[in-house]
Design a protein around this motif. Structure first.
Motif, PDB file in Angstrom:
ATOM      1  N   PHE A  60     -13.622   9.722 -15.827  1.00 36.24           N
ATOM      2  CA  PHE A  60     -13.472  11.059 -15.344  1.00 36.24           C
ATOM      3  C   PHE A  60     -13.068  10.866 -13.867  1.00 36.24           C
ATOM      4  O   PHE A  60     -13.747  10.493 -12.860  1.00 36.24           O
ATOM      5  CB  PHE A  60     -14.691  11.572 -15.173  1.00 36.24           C
ATOM      6  N   SER A  61     -11.698  10.962 -13.539  1.00 38.04           N
ATOM      7  CA  SER A  61     -11.129  10.263 -12.139  1.00 38.04           C
ATOM      8  C   SER A  61     -11.399  11.402 -11.228  1.00 38.04           C
ATOM      9  O   SER A  61     -11.124  12.749 -11.530  1.00 38.04           O
ATOM     10  CB  SER A  61      -9.459  10.069 -12.739  1.00 38.04           C
ATOM     11  N   SER A  62     -11.127  11.008 -10.218  1.00 43.21           N
ATOM     12  CA  SER A  62     -11.280  11.906  -8.863  1.00 43.21           C
ATOM     13  C   SER A  62      -9.771  12.387  -8.503  1.00 43.21           C
ATOM     14  O   SER A  62      -9.502  13.254  -7.739  1.00 43.21           O
ATOM     15  CB  SER A  62     -11.784  11.386  -7.836  1.00 43.21           C
ATOM     16  N   ASP A  63      -8.856  11.690  -9.171  1.00 48.66           N
ATOM     17  CA  ASP A  63      -7.420  11.871  -8.790  1.00 48.66           C
ATOM     18  C   ASP A  63      -6.986  12.848  -9.805  1.00 48.66           C
ATOM     19  O   ASP A  63      -6.233  12.471 -10.601  1.00 48.66           O
ATOM     20  CB  ASP A  63      -6.827  10.429  -8.841  1.00 48.66           C
ATOM     21  N   ASP A  64      -7.114  13.994  -9.166  1.00 47.25           N
ATOM     22  CA  ASP A  64      -6.299  15.113 -10.100  1.00 47.25           C
ATOM     23  C   ASP A  64      -5.158  15.784  -9.660  1.00 47.25           C
ATOM     24  O   ASP A  64      -5.373  16.329  -8.348  1.00 47.25           O
ATOM     25  CB  ASP A  64      -7.343  16.247 -10.367  1.00 47.25           C
ATOM     26  N   PRO A  65      -4.125  15.578  -9.969  1.00 42.43           N
ATOM     27  CA  PRO A  65      -2.707  15.936  -9.353  1.00 42.43           C
ATOM     28  C   PRO A  65      -2.484  17.482  -9.357  1.00 42.43           C
ATOM     29  O   PRO A  65      -1.718  17.737  -8.501  1.00 42.43           O
ATOM     30  CB  PRO A  65      -1.706  15.110  -9.993  1.00 42.43           C
ATOM     31  N   ASN A  66      -3.248  18.072 -10.280  1.00 44.66           N
ATOM     32  CA  ASN A  66      -3.026  19.405 -10.328  1.00 44.66           C
ATOM     33  C   ASN A  66      -3.682  20.478  -9.156  1.00 44.66           C
ATOM     34  O   ASN A  66      -3.601  21.573  -9.490  1.00 44.66           O
ATOM     35  CB  ASN A  66      -3.533  20.072 -11.824  1.00 44.66           C
ATOM     36  N   THR A  67      -4.619  19.820  -8.344  1.00 45.37           N
ATOM     37  CA  THR A  67      -5.235  20.656  -7.410  1.00 45.37           C
ATOM     38  C   THR A  67      -4.414  20.792  -6.269  1.00 45.37           C
ATOM     39  O   THR A  67      -3.414  19.970  -5.881  1.00 45.37           O
ATOM     40  CB  THR A  67      -6.677  19.703  -6.815  1.00 45.37           C
ATOM     41  N   PRO A  68      -4.684  22.039  -5.434  1.00 47.80           N
ATOM     42  CA  PRO A  68      -3.928  22.148  -4.288  1.00 47.80           C
ATOM     43  C   PRO A  68      -4.352  21.221  -2.931  1.00 47.80           C
ATOM     44  O   PRO A  68      -3.799  21.475  -1.724  1.00 47.80           O
ATOM     45  CB  PRO A  68      -4.157  23.651  -3.802  1.00 47.80           C
ATOM     46  N   MET A  69      -5.038  20.192  -3.253  1.00 45.23           N
ATOM     47  CA  MET A  69      -5.698  19.432  -1.985  1.00 45.23           C
ATOM     48  C   MET A  69      -4.576  18.698  -1.324  1.00 45.23           C
ATOM     49  O   MET A  69      -4.834  18.905  -0.154  1.00 45.23           O
ATOM     50  CB  MET A  69      -6.889  18.543  -2.696  1.00 45.23           C
ATOM     51  N   LYS A  70      -3.821  18.072  -2.050  1.00 49.46           N
ATOM     52  CA  LYS A  70      -2.988  17.203  -1.455  1.00 49.46           C
ATOM     53  C   LYS A  70      -1.910  18.184  -0.583  1.00 49.46           C
ATOM     54  O   LYS A  70      -1.639  17.626   0.550  1.00 49.46           O
ATOM     55  CB  LYS A  70      -1.996  16.631  -2.362  1.00 49.46           C
ATOM     56  N   ARG A  71      -1.594  19.316  -0.994  1.00 48.37           N
ATOM     57  CA  ARG A  71      -0.666  20.124  -0.011  1.00 48.37           C
ATOM     58  C   ARG A  71      -1.443  20.689   0.959  1.00 48.37           C
ATOM     59  O   ARG A  71      -0.857  20.749   1.921  1.00 48.37           O
ATOM     60  CB  ARG A  71      -0.241  21.210  -1.091  1.00 48.37           C
ATOM     61  N   ALA A  72      -2.840  21.060   0.664  1.00 47.75           N
ATOM     62  CA  ALA A  72      -3.513  21.313   2.148  1.00 47.75           C
ATOM     63  C   ALA A  72      -3.692  20.417   2.969  1.00 47.75           C
ATOM     64  O   ALA A  72      -3.691  20.672   4.311  1.00 47.75           O
ATOM     65  CB  ALA A  72      -4.770  22.084   1.485  1.00 47.75           C
ATOM     66  N   PHE A  73      -3.920  19.193   2.714  1.00 52.44           N
ATOM     67  CA  PHE A  73      -4.366  18.286   3.395  1.00 52.44           C
ATOM     68  C   PHE A  73      -3.140  17.390   4.048  1.00 52.44           C
ATOM     69  O   PHE A  73      -3.142  16.488   5.033  1.00 52.44           O
ATOM     70  CB  PHE A  73      -5.177  17.148   2.969  1.00 52.44           C
ATOM     71  N   TRP A  74      -2.004  17.724   3.417  1.00 52.54           N
ATOM     72  CA  TRP A  74      -0.583  16.994   3.683  1.00 52.54           C
ATOM     73  C   TRP A  74      -0.855  15.534   3.419  1.00 52.54           C
ATOM     74  O   TRP A  74      -0.002  14.519   3.720  1.00 52.54           O
ATOM     75  CB  TRP A  74      -0.137  16.971   5.311  1.00 52.54           C
ATOM     76  N   SER A  75      -1.837  15.172   2.548  1.00 51.70           N
ATOM     77  CA  SER A  75      -2.060  13.701   2.036  1.00 51.70           C
ATOM     78  C   SER A  75      -3.084  13.602   1.023  1.00 51.70           C
ATOM     79  O   SER A  75      -3.754  14.642   0.887  1.00 51.70           O
ATOM     80  CB  SER A  75      -2.780  13.043   3.327  1.00 51.70           C
ATOM     81  N   HIS A  76      -3.262  12.510   0.662  1.00 49.53           N
ATOM     82  CA  HIS A  76      -3.899  12.064  -0.623  1.00 49.53           C
ATOM     83  C   HIS A  76      -5.399  11.427   0.058  1.00 49.53           C
ATOM     84  O   HIS A  76      -5.241  10.129   0.648  1.00 49.53           O
ATOM     85  CB  HIS A  76      -3.447  11.106  -1.419  1.00 49.53           C
TER      86      HIS A  76
END
Ligand code: HEM
Length: 392
Positions: A60-76
């Motif tokens: 169960f990975s925390s790295d979900d590319p489908n969430t808007p989080m990267k977009r919102a934070f400008w980063s991973h």
């Protein structure tokens, strides 16, 4: 082959936002693994399952590319990384959260801020404690701990909310991202500006320890992880504080007992158990698997509902009730596994050891004249958004 979990098409995001607890109670009884259409996720509402998922990051990975989080934070950010990469970034920030640093650096500063902010409150008046105290207090403490004191309380709260709204913008609408972009621009401008100062005079703040490490992580990641702390370090202690104040003022017998024994730590644990400030977390399923006899396919996103786990009848009697003096306070409000909340001890100190005793000491006869005026909101994050108390 096991069958897919049942699909629920009746639960709405609005209902989860207003009062999710009756829904969780029903799900625990009828469908503890449930695909909730409105959330686009498989909700897990039993304590054993939420813990199992967080303790098994390979599956169960925390790295979900489908969430808007990267977009919102400008980063991973570190919160969405796994394994060695996650650990390296988490360790980079760890010196700022060391017990000795909390005791010697942060607690005295939180104490000063608390004295200052409580002394500004009027006496004999109705006050909404959220904007008047808990929001600014948690913002100021965090700004100091992170080493970004130049940011005002208002900036900190606005940035935090913009990041949260952006990260939760599952409809990919323009407005929340535009707001998050503006916040990112302002935060980056501040981080650029204060770098030289922190290099010239290192201290124990999160920004300083990351910047001045022998082998620093890349600047982009330092910025990313200060931002995750801004997005995740104000609203939870604030909501915890507000929740505990409601719990205590609604239960005067418990409040009297807590005061008598200085049981603020117990009140804190029960408050975050009763209403988990971070109620839900997402994990991406990396291989076909089964949970509680239901088939959960690779690529699915499961949501651990710690707010429900904390009230699971299997581990908690009368979980719906706030009771500081229950037999044992068990909860998963700080998570489990490798992403266990890095701010746990700071939050406990800031709320339970500093603010609660001070507030109830200065206003020993504080009351909640109209409990119905307390407005609760939130599915992912939850707490009172309006808390009118009479300060006496
Ligand atoms: C009552 C207060 C708080 C609660 C209930 C809370 C809850 C949580 C939870 C549930 C997680 C795990 C999320 C997941 O598994 O995906 C988390 C992670 C985190 N929290 Fe907190 N938090 C609180 C206060 C704070 C504070 C004050 C800070 C910073 C000073 C902070 C910093 C972090 C960080 C950096 C992470 C990410 C850790 C990682 O991914 O390795 N938290 N928090």
């Amino acid at each position: 082959m096991a069958e897919l979990a049942p699909l629920d098409e009746t639960i709405t995001l609005d209902a989860l936002d207003r009062d999710p607890f009756p829904i969780y109670r029903r799900l625990r009884a009828e469908a503890p693994v449930c695909r909730v259409k409105a959330a686009g996720r498989t909700l897990l509402t039993k304590a054993a399952d939420t813990k199992y998922v967080k303790d098994n990051p390979q599956l169960f990975s925390s790295d979900d590319p489908n969430t808007p989080m990267k977009r919102a934070f400008w980063s991973h950010t570190l919160m969405r990384k796994d394994g060695a990469e996650h650990l390296r970034e988490r360790m980079a920030m760890a010196p700022a959260f060391a017990p000795r640093v909390i005791r010697d650096d942060w607690v005295p500063q939180y104490q000063k801020v608390a004295e200052d902010y409580v002394s500004r409150l009027p006496r004999g008046e109705m006050v909404d404690l959220f904007p008047a105290l808990s929001g600014p207090y948690c913002a100021r403490g965090l700004a100091i701990l992170l080493g970004i004191e130049d940011a005002s309380d208002a900036d900190m709260q606005r940035w935090s909310q913009a990041l949260i709204d952006g990260a939760g913008n599952f409809g990919w609408r323009d407005e929340p991202f535009a707001r998050a972009d503006r916040a990112n621009e302002e935060m980056h401008a501040l981080f650029d500006k204060i770098q030289d100062r922190h290099k010239a005079a290192p201290n124990n703040s999160a920004f300083s320890v990351m910047l001045n490490a022998a082998e620093p992580i890349p600047e982009k990641q330092i910025y990313a992880n200060i931002k995750i702390a801004i997005g995740g370090g104000i609203n939870e202690p604030r909501d915890a504080l507000n929740t505990i104040v409601v719990g205590l003022l609604s239960n005067p017998d418990q409040l009297a007992e807590v005061k008598r024994n200085a049981d603020w730590d117990k009140a804190f644990e029960e408050g975050v158990r009763w209403v988990a400030p971070i109620s839900a977390s997402s994990r991406l399923v990396t291989e076909d698997t089964e949970i509680r006899g239901c088939f959960v396919p690779k690529g699915d996103t499961v949501m651990t509902i710690q707010a429900s786990a904390n009230r699971d009848e299997e581990v908690m009697e009368d979980g719906e009730i706030f009771n500081v003096y229950r037999e044992k306070i068990l909860h998963q409000s700080f998570g489990n596994g490798p992403h266990f909340c890095q701010g746990t001890h700071v939050a406990r100190r800031a709320v339970a050891q500093v603010m609660l005793p001070l507030l109830f000491d200065r206003f020993p006869n504080m009351t909640l004249p109209d409990p119905d005026a307390v407005i609760w909101r939130g599915f992912g994050f939850r707490g009172p958004i309006q808390l009118p108390v009479l300060l006496n």
